[in-house]
Design an enzyme around this catalytic site. Structure first.
Site, PDB file in Angstrom:
ATOM      1  N   LYS A 178       0.856  -1.189   0.000  1.00  0.00           N
ATOM      2  CA  LYS A 178       0.000   0.000   0.000  1.00  0.00           C
ATOM      3  C   LYS A 178       0.888   1.234   0.000  1.00  0.00           C
ATOM      4  O   LYS A 178       2.011   1.190   0.492  1.00  0.00           O
ATOM      5  CB  LYS A 178      -0.872   0.037   1.260  1.00  0.00           C
ATOM      6  CG  LYS A 178      -2.105   0.890   1.128  1.00  0.00           C
ATOM      7  CD  LYS A 178      -3.243   0.107   0.517  1.00  0.00           C
ATOM      8  CE  LYS A 178      -4.477   0.933   0.285  1.00  0.00           C
ATOM      9  NZ  LYS A 178      -5.630   0.080  -0.042  1.00  0.00           N
ATOM     10  N   ASP A 210      -7.057   4.416  -4.492  1.00  0.00           N
ATOM     11  CA  ASP A 210      -7.655   4.266  -3.155  1.00  0.00           C
ATOM     12  C   ASP A 210      -8.280   5.639  -2.881  1.00  0.00           C
ATOM     13  O   ASP A 210      -8.440   6.444  -3.813  1.00  0.00           O
ATOM     14  CB  ASP A 210      -6.584   3.890  -2.110  1.00  0.00           C
ATOM     15  CG  ASP A 210      -7.210   3.361  -0.806  1.00  0.00           C
ATOM     16  OD1 ASP A 210      -7.593   2.187  -0.776  1.00  0.00           O
ATOM     17  OD2 ASP A 210      -7.328   4.121   0.169  1.00  0.00           O
TER      18      ASP A 210
HETATM   19  N1  GLU Z   1      -7.430   0.334  -2.926  1.00  0.00           N
HETATM   20  C1  GLU Z   1      -8.149  -0.855  -3.247  1.00  0.00           C
HETATM   21  C2  GLU Z   1      -8.163  -1.781  -2.046  1.00  0.00           C
HETATM   22  O1  GLU Z   1      -8.214  -1.322  -0.934  1.00  0.00           O
HETATM   23  C3  GLU Z   1      -7.687  -1.482  -4.553  1.00  0.00           C
HETATM   24  C4  GLU Z   1      -6.258  -1.890  -4.613  1.00  0.00           C
HETATM   25  C5  GLU Z   1      -5.811  -2.363  -6.003  1.00  0.00           C
HETATM   26  O2  GLU Z   1      -6.608  -2.419  -6.920  1.00  0.00           O
HETATM   27  O3  GLU Z   1      -4.629  -2.700  -6.098  1.00  0.00           O
HETATM   28  O4  GLU Z   1      -8.179  -2.988  -2.159  1.00  0.00           O
END
Ligand code: GLU
Length: 448
Positions: free
Chosen positions: A126, A166
Site C-alpha cells: 500500500k 484508493d
Molecule cells: N485500494 C483498493 C483496495 O483497498 C484497490 C487496490 C488495487 O486495486 O490494487 O483494495
C-alpha cells in the site's frame, strides 16, 4: 503465554504510535489462534507471525511540488511493500491528509489477506501521501502526481509492485502517475491498475469494488435464507466504492436510501439517484448538499451541526463504504435496535473492533472488508492479466469473473470458519482462509 500473545505484545511495543495498524493486527492474530495452535512450536521457531507483521520494505520520501501561486509545497510519500510471498506487491495509493505510516501499514497488512482471498497471484502492499487533493486544480494534481511518481518509479514495476487507486486517487491521478512512470522508465507496462481504457485499463475496474461488495453480500444473504430484493440498504460514502455499490444494489432490487461525504449525508426516501450522484461527485467534484438541492425527495444533513449520520436510518443491510473506523459501537447499537440483518464492509476496516463484536453477538451477519471489498483488487489482478497478454476482455467477461471470484470468497471464508468451529463468523473465516495460502508460501520459501 501463547505464541499469539507473545507476538501481539511485541507488535504493540514496537508500533505503539500506530493504533490503526495495531487494530488490524489484533483482529487478524486473534482470529488465527485455532490455526496457530495446531503447529505452535514450528511457527514460533520459524517466527512466522513476527515475519508476517513486519513489512518486507518501507519507503518514505519527500514529494515537493509547485502550486498555482508558484509556491513550493512539500508532502511525504509512502510505499509499504508488506508481503510478496504469493505475488508482486499489490495495493492502492491513498491521498488524504490523515495519511501517516500507521495508516499505510494497516492498509498494507489488510491487503495481504484480501489479495490472498481473491485466489490470484498478488502480494500485499500500500502507498500514499498526506497530500490533500480537495480543492486543488488539475494542474496542481498533475504536479503532485508527477513528483510522487518521480521517486516511486524506482521501487515499482509490473512484476515487482503494482499500485492502484484508493481514497483520493482515481482515474485522473492514475493517468498522471502512469504518464510520468512511462516517461522516466521508458517502459510501457502494466505498472499501475485502474488505468484509462485507452492505455491498458480494464473494463469494469471502475465498478469492481462496489459490484463485488454486492455479489458477496448477496451470496451471504442467500446462504442465510434472505432475499436482497425489496430490502432497504444504508450506504455511507459517496466515492467510487459507494457509487457502484448503490448501482448494483438497485439492480438487485434493493432500495438504497443514504450516502455521505466528509461533511454531511443524504436521506433519499425514493432511493438514491445514481446518475445524479455520479454527476455531482465525479464530474462537478462538489459536496452532497448539491444532490439535495437537485432532488426534491432528498434531505441533506450536516454531520457536525446535527451530530447524526447514515446509521440513524433503519435498514436491513448496512454497507459502510467511506473510511476506517467510521462505524463505532453507538452506531452498531442503533443499527441493531433498528433490526439490521447484515453488515458488509465496502471500505477498509470501517467498523471498530467493539462494533464488530457487538454485531456478531447479536447475530447480525458481518462480512469483513478484506473479503467484501476484495472485488477491486481482484479486478486489478485481471487488468494485470490483460496487460500481460496484451488483450482486452469484454465487460461481461470481467464482470462474470468478478462475480465468481466474490462468490468463491464467500464460500471459502464460510468453510474456513466452519472447519475451525466458528460457523457463521466470517471475520475468523476470512483471516484464516487468507492466512493459509500466504503461510504455506512463506514456509516453502524459507527464511526470507
Ligand atoms: N485500494 C483498493 C483496495 O483497498 C484497490 C487496490 C488495487 O486495486 O490494487 O483494495
Amino acid at each position: 503465554m501463547s505464541y499469539v500473545d507473545e507476538v501481539l505484545a511485541k507488535v504493540k511495543e514496537k508500533n505503539a504510535n500506530e493504533p490503526e495498524f495495531l487494530q488490524a493486527v489484533e483482529e487478524v492474530l486473534n482470529s488465527l489462534r485455532p490455526v496457530i495452535a495446531v503447529n505452535e512450536e514450528k511457527y514460533k521457531k520459524l517466527a512466522l507471525l513476527e515475519r508476517l507483521c513486519e513489512p518486507e520494505r518501507q519507503i518514505k520520501f519527500r514529494v515537493p511540488w509547485i502550486d498555482d501561486n508558484g509556491q513550493v509545497q512539500v508532502n511525504t510519500g509512502y510505499r509499504v511493500q508488506f508481503n510478496s510471498a504469493i505475488g508482486p506487491y499489490k495495493g492502492g495509493i491513498r491521498l488524504h491528509p490523515s495519511v501517516y505510516i500507521g495508516i499505510i501499514k494497516f492498509l498494507g497488512f489488510e491487503q495481504i489477506f484480501k489479495n490472498s482471498l481473491t485466489g490470484l497471484a498478488i502480494g500485499g502492499g500500500k502507498g500514499g501521501s498526506d497530500f490533500d487533493p480537495k480543492g486543488k486544480s488539475d494542474n496542481e494534481i498533475m504536479n503532485f502526481c508527477q513528483s510522487f511518481m518521480t521517486e516511486l518509479c524506482r521501487h515499482i514495476g509490473a512484476n515487482t509492485d503494482v499500485p492502484a487507486g484508493d481514497i483520493g486517487t482515481g482515474g485522473r491521478e492514475i493517468g498522471y502517475m502512469y504518464g510520468q512512470y512511462k516517461r522516466i522508465r521508458n517502459l510501457y507496462e502494466g505498472v499501475l491498475t485502474g488505468k484509462g481504457l485507452s492505455f491498458g485499463g480494464s473494463l469494469a475496474r471502475t465498478e469492481a469494488t462496489g459490484y463485488g461488495l454486492l455479489y458477496l453480500t448477496n451470496e451471504m444473504l442467500k446462504s442465510n435464507g434472505i432475499d436482497i430484493a425489496g430490502k432497504t440498504i444504508c450506504v455511507s460514502g459517496a466515492g467510487n466504492v459507494a457509487i457502484y455499490a448503490i448501482q448494483k444494489a438497485q439492480q438487485m432490487g434493493a432500495k438504497v436510501v443514504t450516502c455521505s461525504d466528509s461533511t454531511g449525508w443524504i436521506y433519499d426516501e425514493e432511493g438514491i439517484d445514481v446518475a445524479l450522484l455520479k454527476e455531482i461527485k465525479e464530474v462537478k467534484r462538489a459536496r452532497l448538499d448539491a444532490y439535495a438541492a437537485a432532488r426534491p425527495s432528498a434531505v441533506y444533513h450536516d454531520k457536525k451541526a446535527e451530530g447524526s449520520n447514515v446509521w440513524d436510518v433503519p435498514c436491513a443491510v448496512a454497507l459502510p463504504c467511506a473510511t476506517q473506523n467510521e462505524l463505532g459501537i453507538d452506531d452498531a447499537k442503533k443499527l441493531v435496535g433498528n433490526g439490521v440483518l447484515a453488515v458488509a464492509e465496502g471500505a477498509n476496516m470501517p467498523t471498530t473492533l467493539e462494533a464488530t463484536e457487538y454485531f456478531q453477538e447479536k447475530g447480525v451477519l458481518f462480512a469483513p472488508g478484506k473479503a467484501a471489498n476484495a472485488g477491486g483488487v481482484a479486478c486489478s489482478a485481471l487488468e494485470m492479466s490483460q496487460n500481460s497478454e496484451r488483450m482486452i476482455w469484454s465487460f461481461e467477461k470481467v464482470d462474470k469473473s468478478l462475480e465468481s471470484i466474490m462468490i468463491n470468497i464467500f464460500h471459502n471464508i464460510d468453510a474456513a470458519a466452519e472447519k475451525y468451529g466458528f460457523k457463521g463468523n466470517y471475520v475468523v473465516g476470512a483471516n484464516i482462509a487468507g492466512f493459509e495460502k500466504v503461510a504455506d508460501a512463506m514456509l516453502a520459501q524459507g527464511v526470507v
